[in-house]
Design a protein around this motif. Structure first.
Motif, PDB file in Angstrom:
ATOM      1  N   ALA A   1       0.817  -1.214   0.000  1.00 27.75           N
ATOM      2  CA  ALA A   1       0.000   0.000   0.000  1.00 27.75           C
ATOM      3  C   ALA A   1       0.854   1.271   0.000  1.00 27.75           C
ATOM      4  N   PRO A   2       1.898   1.374   0.837  1.00 31.71           N
ATOM      5  CA  PRO A   2       2.699   2.610   0.801  1.00 31.71           C
ATOM      6  C   PRO A   2       3.346   2.867  -0.562  1.00 31.71           C
ATOM      7  N   ARG A   3       3.784   1.826  -1.230  1.00 33.68           N
ATOM      8  CA  ARG A   3       4.424   1.999  -2.541  1.00 33.68           C
ATOM      9  C   ARG A   3       3.407   2.471  -3.582  1.00 33.68           C
ATOM     10  N   LEU A   4       2.198   1.894  -3.554  1.00 33.97           N
ATOM     11  CA  LEU A   4       1.148   2.324  -4.481  1.00 33.97           C
ATOM     12  C   LEU A   4       0.723   3.757  -4.191  1.00 33.97           C
ATOM     13  N   LEU A   5       0.595   4.098  -2.913  1.00 33.38           N
ATOM     14  CA  LEU A   5       0.205   5.467  -2.537  1.00 33.38           C
ATOM     15  C   LEU A   5       1.287   6.471  -2.930  1.00 33.38           C
ATOM     16  N   ASP A   6       2.548   6.075  -2.828  1.00 27.63           N
ATOM     17  CA  ASP A   6       3.637   6.957  -3.231  1.00 27.63           C
ATOM     18  C   ASP A   6       3.547   7.251  -4.730  1.00 27.63           C
TER      19      ASP A   6
ATOM     20  N   ALA B   1      -5.476  11.312  -7.596  1.00 30.99           N
ATOM     21  CA  ALA B   1      -5.033   9.931  -7.794  1.00 30.99           C
ATOM     22  C   ALA B   1      -4.768   9.275  -6.446  1.00 30.99           C
ATOM     23  N   ARG B   2      -4.132   9.994  -5.543  1.00 31.03           N
ATOM     24  CA  ARG B   2      -3.863   9.440  -4.209  1.00 31.03           C
ATOM     25  C   ARG B   2      -5.171   9.137  -3.481  1.00 31.03           C
TER      26      ARG B   2
ATOM     27  N   LEU C   1      -8.088   8.455  -4.750  1.00 37.50           N
ATOM     28  CA  LEU C   1      -8.755   7.322  -5.385  1.00 37.50           C
ATOM     29  C   LEU C   1      -8.084   6.000  -4.989  1.00 37.50           C
ATOM     30  N   ILE C   2      -6.758   5.937  -5.073  1.00 34.62           N
ATOM     31  CA  ILE C   2      -6.034   4.716  -4.723  1.00 34.62           C
ATOM     32  C   ILE C   2      -6.204   4.407  -3.241  1.00 34.62           C
ATOM     33  N   ASN C   3      -6.148   5.414  -2.415  1.00 35.22           N
ATOM     34  CA  ASN C   3      -6.350   5.222  -0.974  1.00 35.22           C
ATOM     35  C   ASN C   3      -7.729   4.631  -0.700  1.00 35.22           C
ATOM     36  N   GLY C   4      -8.727   5.115  -1.406  1.00 34.48           N
ATOM     37  CA  GLY C   4     -10.086   4.596  -1.248  1.00 34.48           C
ATOM     38  C   GLY C   4     -10.224   3.152  -1.700  1.00 34.48           C
TER      39      GLY C   4
END
Length: 142
Positions: free
Chosen positions: A36-41, A50-51, A53-56
């Motif tokens: 998750a941290p890598r995708l959020l980065d 984008a952040r 949406l991905i966080n959701g």
């Protein structure tokens, strides 16, 4: 190895997952190395929409690996359409509540990310007045 070593307890909850990593198919395992941290980065480098949406997409999933492929697919749309367009598409997707990969791809494919998002109509402004010349009343046909 006994049968109890290779099986897991059945989860009778509707819509809930109980995945043991050793039992996962190759597809979810293909995203190993991602977290998750890598995708959020990655999403943060694209922009705040984008952040968000991905966080959701990441947080309601248990185990989170089940959402990694979806997130990677969305983030990779930036390679085809550019990060600026992906950011605009994420903003539109969040505004209309359509945050799936297919919705984002459709927004980008149809150029909706480049169009201004109009606010929803106010029903009070679009409704007809209760009284006007064409209102005949409840007893007209009787």
């Amino acid at each position: 190895m006994s049968a109890s070593d290779t099986s897991q307890a059945r989860n009778d909850s509707r819509g809930r997952h109980s995945t043991v990593e050793a039992h996962m198919s190759p597809a979810p395992l293909a995203v190993q190395g991602w977290d998750a941290p890598r995708l959020l980065d990655w999403a943060t480098r694209i922009g705040p929409p984008a952040r968000a949406l991905i966080n959701g997409l990441l947080h309601p999933r248990r185990p989170p690996q089940q959402s990694y492929r979806r997130c990677l697919g969305i983030l990779r749309l930036g390679k085809s359409y550019g990060d600026d367009r992906l950011e605009a598409a994420c903003e539109r997707a969040l505004a209309i509540g359509a945050t799936s990969y297919s919705s984002l791809k459709s927004i980008l494919k149809n150029g909706l990310d480049t169009q201004r998002l109009t606010p929803p109509c106010d029903p009070a402004q679009t409704s007809l007045p209760r009284e006007h010349a064409n209102v005949r009343g409840a007893t007209y046909d009787h």
